[in-house]
Design an enzyme around this catalytic site. Structure first.
Site, PDB file in Angstrom:
ATOM      1  N   ARG A  79       6.026  12.668  -1.098  1.00 20.67           N
ATOM      2  CA  ARG A  79       6.504  13.960  -1.584  1.00 20.67           C
ATOM      3  C   ARG A  79       7.091  14.809  -0.458  1.00 20.67           C
ATOM      4  NH1 ARG A  79       2.074  12.600  -4.577  1.00 20.67           N
ATOM      5  NH2 ARG A  79       2.277  12.817  -6.842  1.00 20.67           N
ATOM      6  N   HIS A 174       6.275  -0.050  -1.960  1.00 19.12           N
ATOM      7  CA  HIS A 174       5.207   0.403  -2.852  1.00 19.12           C
ATOM      8  C   HIS A 174       4.510  -0.819  -3.457  1.00 19.12           C
ATOM      9  CE1 HIS A 174       2.989   3.139  -5.332  1.00 19.12           C
ATOM     10  NE2 HIS A 174       3.751   4.173  -5.008  1.00 19.12           N
ATOM     11  N   ASP A 240      -5.638   8.559  -3.822  1.00 24.14           N
ATOM     12  CA  ASP A 240      -4.214   8.803  -3.611  1.00 24.14           C
ATOM     13  C   ASP A 240      -4.139   9.645  -2.349  1.00 24.14           C
ATOM     14  OD1 ASP A 240      -1.505   9.054  -3.744  1.00 24.14           O
ATOM     15  OD2 ASP A 240      -1.444  10.098  -5.674  1.00 24.14           O
ATOM     16  N   GLU A 292       0.777   1.782   1.313  1.00 21.27           N
ATOM     17  CA  GLU A 292       2.117   2.211   1.713  1.00 21.27           C
ATOM     18  C   GLU A 292       2.099   2.642   3.175  1.00 21.27           C
ATOM     19  OE1 GLU A 292       3.444   5.159  -1.369  1.00 21.27           O
ATOM     20  OE2 GLU A 292       1.592   4.463  -2.311  1.00 21.27           O
TER      21      GLU A 292
END
Length: 328
Positions: A79, A174, A240, A292
């Site tokens: 993000r 990913h 996450d 990732e």
């Protein structure tokens, strides 16, 4: 070493090719021109094939999945807060696709592109693509992504780029690992990290680095299921999270096999999910974990998170490595 090309399908009238690299141990990786996707990672153990990553067998599932399974994400992974950044006091406003923010560089990122591909030597496939100002990013960006498999069962992914304007570059793969036939809770994880990023409710870094404790502490091997159990008192049901790492970032293992993760950048984002079964995903029945490797997310908006700026005319190159080891 052998590389075999086949037709995998089509998207938007373009052919999607699959390239399979196989080494002397019969270990193989398959990669797709669509999104420069890592489609499979297969090993042979005691005469039986075993897939180590989550994957689909048709283009349609790769196009429609919201989980970006195996895809190259970028030009910037993760993000960017408020879909906004500045380079040398010049402001850039991007097109948000995650509330007010942008994730994985928007709806026209590398994960939506069909790459040109060539077999490079007998152990590598090179994907190339030029992107032009998608979702508000500055610059015409020429991207090269090289997948290599060697005879030591090590996969290397190298990302290179050059731009005609100052821009950002921080891609990743990913890829979701599922080394224990879907029983992610029994898989053990070690992350060589003492710090991870504090996140707000929008999953954006606040700028604080926190010491890894309790659920987030993977300094020593711990079953992912134990970590998920430790999350419950926090009213959280998945990982996450972004860890600060260097070189040998992490290891996943069960009683039969292990995968070591290496990077020349400073971040590892882990994400537990179930990208293949929506019903199980809805009840947080995770079957895999995304690993990732990248520069820490939203680095452009945090001075000490690492440099993701690619200056005009400069070439940059990053490499992530994934080494398979049979344990018994």
């Amino acid at each position: 070493m052998v590389v075999v090309k086949t037709k995998f399908g089509e998207t938007d009238g373009q052919e999607v090719s699959l390239y399979k690299i196989t080494n002397k141990n019969q270990t193989s990786i398959s990669v797709l021109s669509y999104a420069a996707t890592w489609q499979n990672f297969e090993v042979v153990e005691d005469g039986e094939k075993h897939s180590l990553i989550e994957h689909f067998d048709n283009v349609a599932d790769y196009v429609k999945t919201p989980y970006e399974v195996g895809k190259t994400i970028g030009r910037v992974a993760g993000r960017i807060g408020k879909a906004h950044f500045s380079i040398d006091d010049k402001d850039y406003q991007l097109t948000p696709n995650d509330g007010q923010n942008i994730i994985h560089s928007g709806n026209h990122g590398l994960q939506m592109q069909n790459f040109d591909a060539t077999v490079d030597a007998d152990d590598s496939v090179l994907f190339t693509r030029t992107v032009r100002g998608e979702d508000g990013f500055p610059g015409v960006l020429k991207v090269k992504i090289r997948y290599t498999l060697n005879d030591e069962d090590e996969v290397s992914i190298t990302y290179s780029a050059r731009s005609n304007q100052d821009t950002l570059f921080n891609p990743s793969c990913h890829v979701y690992f599922n080394i224990n036939d879907g029983n992610i809770r029994q898989t053990q994880l070690r992350i060589n990290s003492k710090r991870f990023l504090d996140m707000n409710e929008e999953k954006l870094p606040t700028g604080k680095l926190l010491a890894v404790t309790n659920a987030y502490d993977f300094k020593n091997f711990k079953k992912i299921g134990q970590g998920l159990k430790q999350l419950k008192p926090l009213d959280k049901f998945e990982f996450d999270d972004a860890y600060v790492v260097h070189d040998k970032a992490a290891t996943l293992k069960d009683d039969k096999r292990a995968i070591d993760f290496y990077t020349d950048r400073n971040g590892l984002v882990i994400f537990t999910a179930n990208p293949v079964d929506a019903q199980k995903a809805s009840v947080h029945d995770h079957n895999s974990i995304a690993m990732e490797l990248m520069t820490l997310p939203d680095a452009i908006n945090h001075t000490d998170f690492g440099n993701t700026i690619l200056n005009a005319g400069q070439k940059v190159s990053y490499t992530n490595k994934f080494k398979y080891r049979k344990l018994k």
